[in-house]
Write an enzyme that holds these catalytic residues in place. Structure first.
Site, short mmCIF file in Angstrom:
data_model
loop_
_atom_site.label_atom_id
_atom_site.label_comp_id
_atom_site.label_asym_id
_atom_site.label_seq_id
_atom_site.Cartn_x
_atom_site.Cartn_y
_atom_site.Cartn_z
N TYR A 295 6.49 -2.46 5.61
CA TYR A 295 5.44 -3.44 5.30
C TYR A 295 6.05 -4.78 4.91
CZ TYR A 295 6.34 -1.51 0.58
OH TYR A 295 6.91 -1.07 -0.58
N HIS B 180 -2.63 2.02 -4.45
CA HIS B 180 -2.14 0.86 -5.17
C HIS B 180 -2.74 -0.42 -4.59
CE1 HIS B 180 1.70 3.55 -5.40
NE2 HIS B 180 0.78 3.97 -6.25
#
Length: 473
Positions: free
Chosen positions: A136, A73
């Site tokens: 993240y 992605h």
């Protein structure tokens, strides 16, 4: 899982531009371990290619089983990836427009290693241990209106050597159906907005940057910088740069009540709004300033760090605008003098007078250098493309400073006319019989060019640039 303790914090570049690996110091004993997973000051100082990216959200993906595989992605934001527990095999593919499109980098991450993933680089991973927590930071919130790009995990061109074959792991149906590299729509660059696009500098910027789908040129009709809804007028996170070529430049009219209001609105109120947008969204703001921020009393050229001391309303508004722009973390303030471009200006006026047989009186006690708009546009592009340090830069033509009188005589000579037809007069004599308000002018407008020269920029020599300009009329 064995974690390597006691590493030094280091930042290492990869073959994918902007993708950098961080070795993280982890401190542990029999009780467990501790690390600073993201430490802004230390980490941005540790590597030249790790930006202060301004995260706004922290996400954690917990994976029960070995072999969990996700990706590839690419999103329109930056991402800082690390592991809280467990271990992953990560694969990153450059899906941005440009020469490194399709480049691949792989690495294992455990709690002692992290990676910064720039906007448009495809991100994927496969867990190598059970109970792996993948975490993240991102610098934008998810939006259905944002642009996303994907690549199939099994793409033959990328040829990622997955530790566990893909046919043996659980992959979502969506990830299985992503396109091969040949069918991927690359992630376009962040948008560039040029304001004041219909003015003389705006036209030069159009010529320099060209017509690209990610470059937007806006005049007042397309974007009102003083509108109360400016903060929501665009999806600003999609923009990487704003070049502000909009300004009020009627120096003498600014001394009237109506002109003063208009000058402050365009040169201060609008600039404050742009600086706020730039600061809030991590945008680089390029702003064009003026020699009028100085009083002209200095003996010698003005450096960028000289204290400002404007004489008139126009200069005051430009100095105020500079102060506002300087608050934006990513900014370039371009100081110019005696700007010459497409449209009405001093050089065109002198050439016209020469051709019509009119003998002008021209001020001979104001000294400076011309600045041509195509040079300003090239200089702005140079600073952006070389990622020069943010700050203030003087940008004018180079060469021996001259008075307006000297330049007028040079225009007469260059157009085949007798330069003796030009008469020099003092500023006081020239404006002595004026019936309308007149702004005070700095007598010395010479700007020091050493700082921008250190970035590799070569200024045009003034006489040569003037000749080219006259030839191209």
């Amino acid at each position: 899982m064995t974690i390597e303790f006691g590493k030094q914090l280091t930042v290492t570049e990869t073959p994918i531009p902007g993708l950098v690996v961080l070795e993280l110091p982890v401190h542990g004993d029999a009780r467990g371990w501790f690390k600073e997973n993201w430490q802004r000051e230390k980490m941005t100082a540790a590597g030249v290619d790790l930006p202060d990216f301004g995260p706004v959200q922290n996400n954690i993906s917990f994976n029960d089983a070995v072999g969990t595989t996700r990706g590839i992605h690419a999103e329109p934001w930056d991402k800082y990836v690390s592991v809280a527990t467990g271990r992953i095999f990560g694969a990153w593919v450059d899906l941005r427009e440009g020469p490194t499109f399709g480049a691949v980098y792989t690495a294992e991450l455990d709690p002692s290693r992290a990676i910064f993933v720039p906007r448009g680089v495809g991100n994927s991973y496969q867990t190598l241990e059970a109970d792996t927590a993948y975490t993240y930071l991102v610098n934008d919130h998810w939006s259905p209106d944002a642009t996303y790009t994907f690549l199939n995990l099994a793409d033959e061109t990328a040829a990622i050597a997955w530790p566990i074959p893909l046919e043996q792991v659980e992959i979502s149906a969506k990830d299985k159906n992503h396109p091969r590299l040949a069918d991927v729509v690359p992630m376009p660059p962040k948008r560039v907005l040029v304001t004041g696009a219909n003015g003389q500098l705006g036209r030069a910027l159009r010529a320099e940057f060209g017509d690209q789908p990610w470059i937007e040129y806006a005049g007042r009709d397309e974007l009102d910088l003083t509108a109360p809804d400016l903060a929501s007028a665009r999806r600003w996170r999609d923009y990487g740069t704003i070049i502000n070529a909009a300004a009020y430049t009627k120096v003498d009219v600014a001394e009237t009540p109506e002109g003063r209001t208009a000058a402050w609105e365009a040169n201060v109120t609008a600039v404050a709004a742009l600086a706020g947008v730039a600061a809030a969204h991590g945008i680089t703001l390029v702003h064009v300033s003026s020699d009028y921020v100085f009083d002209g009393a200095k003996d010698g050229a003005y450096a960028e760090d000289e204290p400002v001391s404007p004489l008139g309303v126009y200069g005051q508004t430009k100095a105020a605008g500079d102060a506002l722009v300087s608050v934006a973390p990513r900014h370039y303030i371009i100081r110019t003098s005696w700007v010459i471009g497409e449209g009405n200006n001093f050089v065109r006026t002198m050439a016209s007078l020469a051709e019509r047989g009119i003998d002008p009186k021209v001020v001979d006690d104001q000294v400076g250098r011309l600045t041509f708009t195509d040079d300003i546009a090239r200089g702005i592009r140079h600073l952006l493309e070389t990622a020069a340090p943010y700050g203030v830069y003087n940008l004018t033509s180079a060469g021996t400073p001259a008075s307006w009188f000297d330049i007028a005589r040079e225009v007469f000579r260059a157009t085949g006319h007798d330069d003796a037809r030009v008469t020099g007069v003092s500023t006081e004599a020239y404006f002595g019989e004026a019936t309308a308000p007149v702004s005070p002018r700095p007598r010395n407008s010479v700007l020091d060019l050493a700082k921008i020269g250190r970035t590799g920029w070569e200024a045009s020599e003034m006489s040569a640039a003037l000749s080219r300009y006259l030839d191209a009329r």
